[in-house]
Design a protein around this motif. Structure first.
Motif, PDB file in Angstrom:
ATOM      1  N   THR A 144     -26.266  -3.154   1.083  1.00  0.00           N
ATOM      2  CA  THR A 144     -25.978  -2.424  -0.157  1.00  0.00           C
ATOM      3  C   THR A 144     -24.792  -1.491   0.021  1.00  0.00           C
ATOM      4  OG1 THR A 144     -28.324  -2.516  -0.769  1.00  0.00           O
ATOM      5  CG2 THR A 144     -26.949  -0.882  -1.882  1.00  0.00           C
ATOM      6  N   ALA A 145     -24.739  -0.779   1.163  1.00  0.00           N
ATOM      7  CA  ALA A 145     -23.625   0.138   1.395  1.00  0.00           C
ATOM      8  C   ALA A 145     -22.297  -0.600   1.461  1.00  0.00           C
ATOM      9  CB  ALA A 145     -23.858   0.923   2.689  1.00  0.00           C
ATOM     10  N   ASN A 146     -22.251  -1.717   2.170  1.00  0.00           N
ATOM     11  CA  ASN A 146     -21.001  -2.462   2.273  1.00  0.00           C
ATOM     12  C   ASN A 146     -20.641  -3.161   0.966  1.00  0.00           C
ATOM     13  OD1 ASN A 146     -19.585  -2.710   5.103  1.00  0.00           O
ATOM     14  ND2 ASN A 146     -21.769  -2.498   5.514  1.00  0.00           N
ATOM     15  N   ALA A 147     -21.657  -3.633   0.231  1.00  0.00           N
ATOM     16  CA  ALA A 147     -21.361  -4.206  -1.085  1.00  0.00           C
ATOM     17  C   ALA A 147     -20.816  -3.134  -2.028  1.00  0.00           C
ATOM     18  CB  ALA A 147     -22.621  -4.842  -1.669  1.00  0.00           C
ATOM     19  N   GLY A 148     -21.381  -1.932  -1.962  1.00  0.00           N
ATOM     20  CA  GLY A 148     -20.868  -0.844  -2.783  1.00  0.00           C
ATOM     21  C   GLY A 148     -19.439  -0.480  -2.435  1.00  0.00           C
ATOM     22  N   ARG A 149     -19.132  -0.443  -1.139  1.00  0.00           N
ATOM     23  CA  ARG A 149     -17.758  -0.131  -0.743  1.00  0.00           C
ATOM     24  C   ARG A 149     -16.799  -1.239  -1.177  1.00  0.00           C
ATOM     25  NH1 ARG A 149     -17.178   1.683   5.241  1.00  0.00           N
ATOM     26  NH2 ARG A 149     -17.911  -0.429   5.632  1.00  0.00           N
ATOM     27  N   THR A 150     -17.253  -2.498  -1.108  1.00  0.00           N
ATOM     28  CA  THR A 150     -16.419  -3.610  -1.579  1.00  0.00           C
ATOM     29  C   THR A 150     -16.083  -3.441  -3.054  1.00  0.00           C
ATOM     30  OG1 THR A 150     -17.461  -5.103   0.021  1.00  0.00           O
ATOM     31  CG2 THR A 150     -16.285  -6.109  -1.816  1.00  0.00           C
ATOM     32  N   LEU A 151     -17.099  -3.131  -3.853  1.00  0.00           N
ATOM     33  CA  LEU A 151     -16.892  -2.985  -5.297  1.00  0.00           C
ATOM     34  C   LEU A 151     -15.962  -1.810  -5.608  1.00  0.00           C
ATOM     35  CD1 LEU A 151     -17.647  -3.799  -8.193  1.00  0.00           C
ATOM     36  CD2 LEU A 151     -19.631  -2.285  -8.013  1.00  0.00           C
ATOM     37  N   LEU A 152     -16.184  -0.683  -4.950  1.00  0.00           N
ATOM     38  CA  LEU A 152     -15.375   0.498  -5.228  1.00  0.00           C
ATOM     39  C   LEU A 152     -13.914   0.294  -4.858  1.00  0.00           C
ATOM     40  CD1 LEU A 152     -17.818   3.319  -4.071  1.00  0.00           C
ATOM     41  CD2 LEU A 152     -17.140   2.789  -6.413  1.00  0.00           C
ATOM     42  N   THR A 153     -13.667  -0.268  -3.685  1.00  0.00           N
ATOM     43  CA  THR A 153     -12.273  -0.482  -3.269  1.00  0.00           C
ATOM     44  C   THR A 153     -11.598  -1.529  -4.149  1.00  0.00           C
ATOM     45  OG1 THR A 153     -13.142  -1.979  -1.550  1.00  0.00           O
ATOM     46  CG2 THR A 153     -12.565   0.255  -0.888  1.00  0.00           C
ATOM     47  N   ALA A 154     -12.336  -2.563  -4.557  1.00  0.00           N
ATOM     48  CA  ALA A 154     -11.754  -3.576  -5.432  1.00  0.00           C
ATOM     49  C   ALA A 154     -11.385  -2.986  -6.791  1.00  0.00           C
ATOM     50  CB  ALA A 154     -12.723  -4.743  -5.596  1.00  0.00           C
ATOM     51  N   LEU A 155     -12.247  -2.103  -7.319  1.00  0.00           N
ATOM     52  CA  LEU A 155     -11.950  -1.473  -8.604  1.00  0.00           C
ATOM     53  C   LEU A 155     -10.779  -0.506  -8.513  1.00  0.00           C
ATOM     54  CD1 LEU A 155     -15.564  -0.707  -9.919  1.00  0.00           C
ATOM     55  CD2 LEU A 155     -13.983  -2.475 -10.725  1.00  0.00           C
ATOM     56  N   ALA A 156     -10.567   0.096  -7.331  1.00  0.00           N
ATOM     57  CA  ALA A 156      -9.469   1.054  -7.182  1.00  0.00           C
ATOM     58  C   ALA A 156      -8.118   0.379  -7.004  1.00  0.00           C
ATOM     59  CB  ALA A 156      -9.749   1.974  -5.988  1.00  0.00           C
TER      60      ALA A 156
ATOM     61  N   GLY B 159       1.685  -0.723   0.730  1.00  0.00           N
ATOM     62  CA  GLY B 159       1.144  -0.072  -0.455  1.00  0.00           C
ATOM     63  C   GLY B 159      -0.347   0.165  -0.349  1.00  0.00           C
ATOM     64  N   GLY B 160      -0.833   1.082  -1.181  1.00  0.00           N
ATOM     65  CA  GLY B 160      -2.243   1.412  -1.161  1.00  0.00           C
ATOM     66  C   GLY B 160      -3.137   0.242  -1.540  1.00  0.00           C
ATOM     67  N   GLY B 161      -2.657  -0.627  -2.438  1.00  0.00           N
ATOM     68  CA  GLY B 161      -3.444  -1.784  -2.835  1.00  0.00           C
ATOM     69  C   GLY B 161      -3.700  -2.732  -1.684  1.00  0.00           C
ATOM     70  N   THR B 162      -2.697  -2.916  -0.830  1.00  0.00           N
ATOM     71  CA  THR B 162      -2.861  -3.788   0.336  1.00  0.00           C
ATOM     72  C   THR B 162      -3.922  -3.233   1.282  1.00  0.00           C
ATOM     73  OG1 THR B 162      -0.546  -4.458   0.184  1.00  0.00           O
ATOM     74  CG2 THR B 162      -1.669  -4.835   2.289  1.00  0.00           C
ATOM     75  N   MET B 163      -3.851  -1.935   1.532  1.00  0.00           N
ATOM     76  CA  MET B 163      -4.834  -1.309   2.415  1.00  0.00           C
ATOM     77  C   MET B 163      -6.247  -1.458   1.859  1.00  0.00           C
ATOM     78  SD  MET B 163      -6.794   1.712   2.676  1.00  0.00           S
ATOM     79  CE  MET B 163      -5.931   2.944   1.695  1.00  0.00           C
TER      80      MET B 163
ATOM     81  N   SER C 284     -15.474  -5.128   4.280  1.00  0.00           N
ATOM     82  CA  SER C 284     -16.791  -4.711   3.785  1.00  0.00           C
ATOM     83  C   SER C 284     -17.567  -5.900   3.231  1.00  0.00           C
ATOM     84  CB  SER C 284     -16.636  -3.633   2.716  1.00  0.00           C
ATOM     85  OG  SER C 284     -15.938  -2.505   3.219  1.00  0.00           O
ATOM     86  N   ALA C 285     -16.889  -6.760   2.481  1.00  0.00           N
ATOM     87  CA  ALA C 285     -17.564  -7.934   1.921  1.00  0.00           C
ATOM     88  C   ALA C 285     -18.053  -8.859   3.024  1.00  0.00           C
ATOM     89  CB  ALA C 285     -16.612  -8.680   0.982  1.00  0.00           C
ATOM     90  N   THR C 286     -17.243  -9.031   4.065  1.00  0.00           N
ATOM     91  CA  THR C 286     -17.658  -9.870   5.187  1.00  0.00           C
ATOM     92  C   THR C 286     -18.898  -9.309   5.868  1.00  0.00           C
ATOM     93  OG1 THR C 286     -15.363 -10.556   5.562  1.00  0.00           O
ATOM     94  CG2 THR C 286     -16.920 -10.870   7.384  1.00  0.00           C
ATOM     95  N   ALA C 287     -18.916  -7.991   6.084  1.00  0.00           N
ATOM     96  CA  ALA C 287     -20.078  -7.368   6.710  1.00  0.00           C
ATOM     97  C   ALA C 287     -21.323  -7.527   5.845  1.00  0.00           C
ATOM     98  CB  ALA C 287     -19.797  -5.886   6.977  1.00  0.00           C
ATOM     99  N   ALA C 288     -21.167  -7.384   4.526  1.00  0.00           N
ATOM    100  CA  ALA C 288     -22.329  -7.506   3.636  1.00  0.00           C
ATOM    101  C   ALA C 288     -22.853  -8.934   3.596  1.00  0.00           C
ATOM    102  CB  ALA C 288     -21.946  -7.047   2.226  1.00  0.00           C
ATOM    103  N   LEU C 289     -21.955  -9.909   3.596  1.00  0.00           N
ATOM    104  CA  LEU C 289     -22.371 -11.305   3.439  1.00  0.00           C
ATOM    105  C   LEU C 289     -22.906 -11.909   4.730  1.00  0.00           C
ATOM    106  CD1 LEU C 289     -19.470 -12.596   1.154  1.00  0.00           C
ATOM    107  CD2 LEU C 289     -21.832 -12.121   0.490  1.00  0.00           C
ATOM    108  N   LEU C 290     -22.400 -11.459   5.868  1.00  0.00           N
ATOM    109  CA  LEU C 290     -22.806 -12.047   7.141  1.00  0.00           C
ATOM    110  C   LEU C 290     -24.149 -11.536   7.629  1.00  0.00           C
ATOM    111  CD1 LEU C 290     -19.566 -12.287   9.330  1.00  0.00           C
ATOM    112  CD2 LEU C 290     -20.812 -14.132   8.209  1.00  0.00           C
ATOM    113  N   HIS C 291     -24.586 -10.376   7.146  1.00  0.00           N
ATOM    114  CA  HIS C 291     -25.865  -9.840   7.625  1.00  0.00           C
ATOM    115  C   HIS C 291     -27.005 -10.705   7.112  1.00  0.00           C
ATOM    116  CE1 HIS C 291     -29.024  -7.112   8.774  1.00  0.00           C
ATOM    117  NE2 HIS C 291     -28.148  -6.279   9.304  1.00  0.00           N
ATOM    118  N   PRO C 292     -27.946 -11.077   7.976  1.00  0.00           N
ATOM    119  CA  PRO C 292     -29.084 -11.880   7.507  1.00  0.00           C
ATOM    120  C   PRO C 292     -29.826 -11.178   6.379  1.00  0.00           C
ATOM    121  CG  PRO C 292     -29.066 -11.746   9.912  1.00  0.00           C
ATOM    122  CD  PRO C 292     -28.019 -10.801   9.410  1.00  0.00           C
TER     123      PRO C 292
END
Length: 434
Positions: free
Chosen positions: A100-112, A192-196, A204-212
């Motif tokens: 959940t934490a990594n999925a949340g970080r994925t969503l927040l960074t993608a929206l920013a 640029g900030g978008g690249t970072m 973050s998405a990789t960490a969220a998806l790879l966890h069993p």
């Protein structure tokens, strides 16, 4: 001493069985290799954001006040997450909290990303997005760290006599992220900030998806976080030596946090270098800390804890003072590396002593309180940088270095007195000259 380099393994608050235990989601433990990949991706994403967001604001606005504000915004939510994160992991399971934490970080960074890609970099909305992103991701980072620590502890128990190998891998991964993260963050900002943010979102998405996926099984409800904090505070008040130790760690964290928060401003204003240079400086410092913590075991075996810790404390204070007055960038970089190396050794000494002082029956709750107190100076350092004019920062860091020296001298003198009154402590171990 950055929280990523000094944060200890968090012990969970003991569980109290109930007559009708709730069904919680608990982790299906990943293999060691997968756990290392998950921890590495999560830690790297955290370090990149921690170092790159203040740089992004500085390059966009040139404002030292906003730079310090972003640094503080990243750290304040971490304190709240640390206070209640252990109870969340106990109740919902490490796997669910980590995902959940990594999925949340994925969503927040993608929206920013659109905000930083379409708006002018000094636009008020873009700056607000960066500040809010830093605050939200700071809290999520602490939750994912607690979850990763819980998974690592479970793997250690399953490893039996090879448990130390699991912990050695995980500590190495954290130090490796501290080594690579600042440099990678600085390089990504060149695009640029978008690249970072895109790279952080991918990690973050990789960490969220790879966890069993978590599997349901009955688990007793967790003890309330507030009750655990009250127990820890009472224990801390009854142990004067532990209070002295925590004060020393807090003073050291404040000085190093002030140096860390002011580094982007020092590099750009004092040395007139590109902000990406900050990543090189902190990567060099992380490499020095990694080497020092690997070598300090032999020093402690030979000279015992107290002399090694006191020497490291003196070196850390001297390096911090000299870095504030350094006239050139190479000398500044060298002194920052020396500071972090000395703090790495000092951290090993103080954490060893802390583990001995805290009673086993209240270890988890007391450890949570001590970590909260030692992390609290980090956002305070960011707010101080935000309030101070850029030309005053070297003098401010120098004054804090002197205060750090006084606090650490008091700390180790107090620990020495405790050694003499309690000769069974690790500090009193006779040195081995072999």
């Amino acid at each position: 001493m950055t929280p990523s380099a000094m944060a200890p393994e968090e012990a969970t608050v003991p569980l109290r069985p109930t007559s009708a235990p709730a069904v919680a989601l608990t982790p299906s433990p990943p293999s060691l290799a997968r756990a290392n990949i998950l921890r590495g991706g999560d830690a790297l994403a955290t370090v990149i954001l921690t170092y790159a967001l203040p740089l992004l604001v500085l390059t966009s606005t040139g404002s030292t006040m906003l730079t310090g504000l972003v640094f503080a915004a990243e750290w304040i939510p971490r304190l709240g997450a640390l206070a209640g994160g252990g109870a969340l992991v106990d109740r919902y399971g490490a796997a669910r909290v980590f995902r959940t934490a990594n999925a949340g970080r994925t969503l927040l960074t993608a929206l920013a990303i659109p905000a930083l890609s379409t708006l002018p970099p000094d636009n008020a909305a873009a700056i607000a997005a960066v500040v809010l992103l830093g605050a939200a991701c700071g809290g999520l980072a602490e939750l994912s760290f607690l979850s990763a620590e819980t998974t690592g502890a479970d793997l250690s128990r399953r490893a039996g006599p090879h448990a130390h190998r699991v912990q050695a891998w995980q500590m190495g991964i954290d130090q490796g992220a501290m080594l690579a993260g600042p440099l990678l963050g600085g390089l990504l900002l060149l695009g640029g900030g978008g690249t970072m943010l895109a790279v952080v979102a991918a990690l973050s998405a990789t960490a969220a998806l790879l966890h069993p996926a978590p599997t349901p099984r009955p688990q007793p409800a967790a003890t309330a976080a507030t009750a655990g904090l009250r127990t820890g505070w009472r224990t801390l008040r009854t142990l004067p030596a532990l209070g002295v130790l925590v004060a020393g760690l807090a003073a050291s964290n404040f000085a190093s946090g002030l140096l860390q928060a002011s580094a982007p401003i020092t590099v750009t204003h004092t040395f007139a270098r590109h902000p990406a240079t900050v990543g090189v400086i902190w990567s060099a410092a992380a490499a020095a800390m990694l080497a020092a913590t690997a070598l300090c075991r032999r020093l402690i075996d030979r000279f015992s804890l107290w002399p090694v810790g006191a020497t490291a404390a003196a070196l850390a204070s001297a390096a911090c003072l000299a870095a504030a007055l350094a006239p050139t960038l190479p000398l500044y970089t060298t002194l920052v590396a020396l500071l972090m190396a000395a703090e790495g050794v000092m951290g090993v000494v103080l954490r060893t002593m802390r583990a001995h002082l805290i009673p086993a029956h209240a270890f988890g709750s007391t450890l949570s309180v001590t970590v909260l107190l030692t992390m609290a100076p980090m956002p305070a350092a960011g707010l101080l940088v935000a309030a101070a004019p850029a030309h005053m920062l070297p003098a401010l860091v120098a004054c804090c270095a002197l205060l750090q020296a006084a606090a650490l001298a008091w700390c180790f003198a107090g620990l020495r007195r405790h050694t003499l009154s309690a000769p069974h402590t690790p500090l009193s171990k006779e040195p081995t000259h072999s």
